[in-house]
Design a protein around this motif. Sequence first.
Motif, PDB file in Angstrom:
ATOM      1  N   LYS A  25       0.835  -1.195   0.000  1.00  0.00           N
ATOM      2  CA  LYS A  25       0.000   0.000   0.000  1.00  0.00           C
ATOM      3  C   LYS A  25       0.873   1.250   0.000  1.00  0.00           C
ATOM      4  O   LYS A  25       1.918   1.284   0.656  1.00  0.00           O
ATOM      5  CB  LYS A  25      -0.877   0.032   1.256  1.00  0.00           C
ATOM      6  N   VAL A  26       0.420   2.263  -0.727  1.00  0.00           N
ATOM      7  CA  VAL A  26       1.019   3.590  -0.587  1.00  0.00           C
ATOM      8  C   VAL A  26       0.417   4.210   0.667  1.00  0.00           C
ATOM      9  O   VAL A  26      -0.797   4.367   0.766  1.00  0.00           O
ATOM     10  CB  VAL A  26       0.725   4.471  -1.810  1.00  0.00           C
ATOM     11  N   VAL A  27       1.256   4.540   1.646  1.00  0.00           N
ATOM     12  CA  VAL A  27       0.732   5.028   2.930  1.00  0.00           C
ATOM     13  C   VAL A  27       1.180   6.449   3.272  1.00  0.00           C
ATOM     14  O   VAL A  27       0.783   6.995   4.301  1.00  0.00           O
ATOM     15  CB  VAL A  27       1.116   4.071   4.083  1.00  0.00           C
ATOM     16  N   PHE A  28       2.003   7.050   2.407  1.00  0.00           N
ATOM     17  CA  PHE A  28       2.470   8.413   2.667  1.00  0.00           C
ATOM     18  C   PHE A  28       2.865   9.043   1.338  1.00  0.00           C
ATOM     19  O   PHE A  28       3.566   8.420   0.542  1.00  0.00           O
ATOM     20  CB  PHE A  28       3.679   8.390   3.613  1.00  0.00           C
ATOM     21  N   GLU A  29       2.394  10.275   1.100  1.00  0.00           N
ATOM     22  CA  GLU A  29       2.792  11.046  -0.079  1.00  0.00           C
ATOM     23  C   GLU A  29       3.041  12.490   0.331  1.00  0.00           C
ATOM     24  O   GLU A  29       2.334  13.020   1.186  1.00  0.00           O
ATOM     25  CB  GLU A  29       1.706  11.011  -1.157  1.00  0.00           C
ATOM     26  N   ASN A  30       4.041  13.116  -0.298  1.00  0.00           N
ATOM     27  CA  ASN A  30       4.301  14.523  -0.019  1.00  0.00           C
ATOM     28  C   ASN A  30       5.189  15.090  -1.114  1.00  0.00           C
ATOM     29  O   ASN A  30       5.465  14.414  -2.108  1.00  0.00           O
ATOM     30  CB  ASN A  30       4.930  14.702   1.364  1.00  0.00           C
ATOM     31  N   ASP A  31       5.628  16.337  -0.910  1.00  0.00           N
ATOM     32  CA  ASP A  31       6.441  17.030  -1.910  1.00  0.00           C
ATOM     33  C   ASP A  31       7.866  17.213  -1.419  1.00  0.00           C
ATOM     34  O   ASP A  31       8.120  17.288  -0.218  1.00  0.00           O
ATOM     35  CB  ASP A  31       5.827  18.398  -2.222  1.00  0.00           C
ATOM     36  N   ASN A  32       8.757  17.301  -2.369  1.00  0.00           N
ATOM     37  CA  ASN A  32      10.181  17.442  -2.085  1.00  0.00           C
ATOM     38  C   ASN A  32      10.769  18.316  -3.189  1.00  0.00           C
ATOM     39  O   ASN A  32      10.520  18.063  -4.375  1.00  0.00           O
ATOM     40  CB  ASN A  32      10.817  16.049  -2.071  1.00  0.00           C
ATOM     41  N   LYS A  33      11.520  19.346  -2.822  1.00  0.00           N
ATOM     42  CA  LYS A  33      12.050  20.276  -3.829  1.00  0.00           C
ATOM     43  C   LYS A  33      12.938  19.571  -4.843  1.00  0.00           C
ATOM     44  O   LYS A  33      12.882  19.855  -6.041  1.00  0.00           O
ATOM     45  CB  LYS A  33      12.823  21.400  -3.140  1.00  0.00           C
TER      46      LYS A  33
END
Length: 224
Positions: A166-174
């Motif tokens: 499962k994908v359990v975390f998503e966010n942004d990164n420069k």
Amino acid sequence: MNRLLVMSLICCVLNLSFTYAEEKENETEFVQIDLSGKITQSMAKKFAEYNKLSLPPDKYFFGDVEFEIGKGIVQLGSIYKKECPDMVVNIEVNQKFGKLHFLHGTAFGGGANVAGRAAHVEDGTRVGDYIIYYADKSKETIPIVYGEDVRDWWFLEGEKPPSRSKVVFENDNKAAARVKCRVRFYMTTWKNPRPDTQVTRIDFIGRKTETAAAPFCMAMSHEK
């Protein structure tokens, strides 16, 4: 009338007590496996150029499973990450459990590394293993397969998730955004075929000289 009222109140209290007892019985207890002595990359380095607050050391729920995030991760090497080891062994457990959960992913393999590029990894490629050792000297091997258990933690919009995780975390990164990517982590759950036998330790093995994918594990937890 008063007697009926008292009896009704007693019944309500008993029902609440039974409901609370059932809820307590159904609560899942997660036990964290200590990775602090096995860290090969600091969290600060892994989350370099992170847009938002990263994940300071604490307990978090990902995919309804509690994990403890420490000050670093167990990052293995690859042909593109030569500074990290090919394996980290003797992760101490000394517990019996029914299920084991991994919060993990890989560096390289996908995202901007599309088919045709050197750092691309084909689905179905075995990029590592978790070796589970029991107190009776037997062991189980949990393969880590790209596209099934993990993918690159940098991903392009529309890139499919692993088929078994499962994908359990998503966010942004420069840094990821420079190649039009975001970041994510995956959770894999393994059902122990021998829950009544103590697990003594776990080895985390990579394929440093064989693949571009560099597996990493952020946390492990187990439940009865």
